[in-house]
Design an enzyme around this catalytic site. Sequence first.
Site, PDB file in Angstrom:
ATOM      1  N   HIS A 267       0.877  -1.190   0.000  1.00  0.00           N
ATOM      2  CA  HIS A 267       0.000   0.000   0.000  1.00  0.00           C
ATOM      3  C   HIS A 267       0.907   1.231   0.000  1.00  0.00           C
ATOM      4  CE1 HIS A 267      -3.486   2.397   0.601  1.00  0.00           C
ATOM      5  NE2 HIS A 267      -3.836   2.075   1.837  1.00  0.00           N
ATOM      6  N   HIS A 308      -2.184  -2.325  -9.684  1.00  0.00           N
ATOM      7  CA  HIS A 308      -3.182  -1.751  -8.783  1.00  0.00           C
ATOM      8  C   HIS A 308      -4.408  -2.641  -8.786  1.00  0.00           C
ATOM      9  CE1 HIS A 308      -5.833   1.207  -6.917  1.00  0.00           C
ATOM     10  NE2 HIS A 308      -4.717   1.783  -6.509  1.00  0.00           N
ATOM     11  N   ASP A 364       2.821   5.528  -6.651  1.00  0.00           N
ATOM     12  CA  ASP A 364       4.071   5.437  -5.894  1.00  0.00           C
ATOM     13  C   ASP A 364       5.309   5.330  -6.777  1.00  0.00           C
ATOM     14  OD1 ASP A 364       2.871   5.503  -3.329  1.00  0.00           O
ATOM     15  OD2 ASP A 364       2.234   3.438  -3.578  1.00  0.00           O
TER      16      ASP A 364
END
Length: 430
Positions: A267, A308, A364
């Site tokens: 995460h 994702h 990210d």
Amino acid sequence: MANTLTITDNRTGKSYELPIEHDTVRAMDLRKIKVTDDEFGMMTYDPAFMNTASCISKITYIDGDKGILRYRGYPIDQLAEKSSHLEVAYLLMHGELPTAPQLKEWSDAIMSHSDVFDQLQKGLSGFRQDAHPMGMLASLVAALSTYYPESRKISDPANRQLQIHRLIAKMPTLGAWCFRQRKGLAPVAPEKGLSYTGNFLQMLYKAEGQKYSPNPVLERALDILFILHADHEQNCSTSAMRAIGSSQADPYVSMSGALSALYGPLHGGANEQVLVMLKEIGSKDHIPAFIKEVKEGKGEKRLMGFGHRVYKNYDPRAKIIKQTADQVFEVTGRNPLLDIALELERIALQDEYFVKRKLYPNVDFYSGIIYQAMGFPPEFFTVLFAIPRAAGWLVQWLEMVTDPEQKIARPRQIYLGSPDRNYVPLNQRA
Ligand code: CMC
């Protein structure tokens, strides 16, 4: 066309008609499907909630196939270009963009709560100097609950708003404390006249006895990154916040749980791991060997910052971050890891393994490269995700506590363990 789903149970030959609303059937409607009257009834099995809606929400919309993200209907690219983090926090909270006086009132209310009790600083000195900032932050946010016992009155709207203001306001202060603790530096007090990110930067970098003015390009870049991270509907940490809050725990301890969920490398912890990975790859020549290892690792080794649960297309946030990187590098100089990241993305997006699984860069992948150029150490990256996400967590929590359909979160299980058996005394066990 009837908006119903007809199910025939072939064990009994009976048919059931279930209402369909929003392309969804209610799991509880399956309960009436039974072979005998004394049975519990049918359930759905959905580990990791791959296909289960846990709530009705009006906050954030994602179309994962098309790569669309909207807060309260506004496209993320428009907000990133034109808005500020505090304005976005208002939008998330109230559902509409503020007027100028509403924005001023909201910003003043938030900034007026940015101080944190000095006593809590004593707790800070109890952490080891190499303590991970996310471990510290989760503990400090939980500790705040002990300073505000009235926060347990979650059915009082005014009290809820007060705690929300406090939490959004105090997150940068606590984040900066963790940053400076690792450097052996005393905390810097918040400065009220600055923006949310400008104040955060001065609490991080101001040297004792000196004036500090945040670089406007970096202040704006951080604000854009904060907007991009403000909410992302029912992700792991938001679901944790909602689940903990559903027991009527106060928002501080609920948010401490959300912070813990965010900390994990799958995460929010992924941004830190991307930097570790890029450093490990070291140069563009090593990329093919690294990709080969990922593909042969059968899920053991992952390309961090890729993939994702919801996006099966380019994460719209990653696109905006890539554009923001250029502005940051004009001030800080180019981060050499960017060339490795760009080449890694190019190779991965042509590789059948990633194409077939629809694995694209996520939020990210590029954020860490900017954060590093701005002088943040990798272990601090997830804190930079957590500070703006506080707004999203709190709005989602508020939506949950005010939703009359919500109850304490309590999933079911399929028990496949031992059947009933009698206790065997220790001296009689084989
Ligand atoms: N690198 C290599 N293979 C991957 C990756 C990756 N990053 N992500 C998924 N896969 C493979 C996975 O091995 C599986 O392959 P197979 O079908 O052969 O078993 C397939 O793709 C589907 O993966 P999954 O684990 O079932 O998908 P998921 O929806 O459960 O996981 C994820 C989503 C984000 C946890 C995962 O893509 C991942 O681990 N990515 C790397 C960590 C990361 O960047 N996380 C940040 C997510 S975005 C921001 C946030 O949520 O905080």
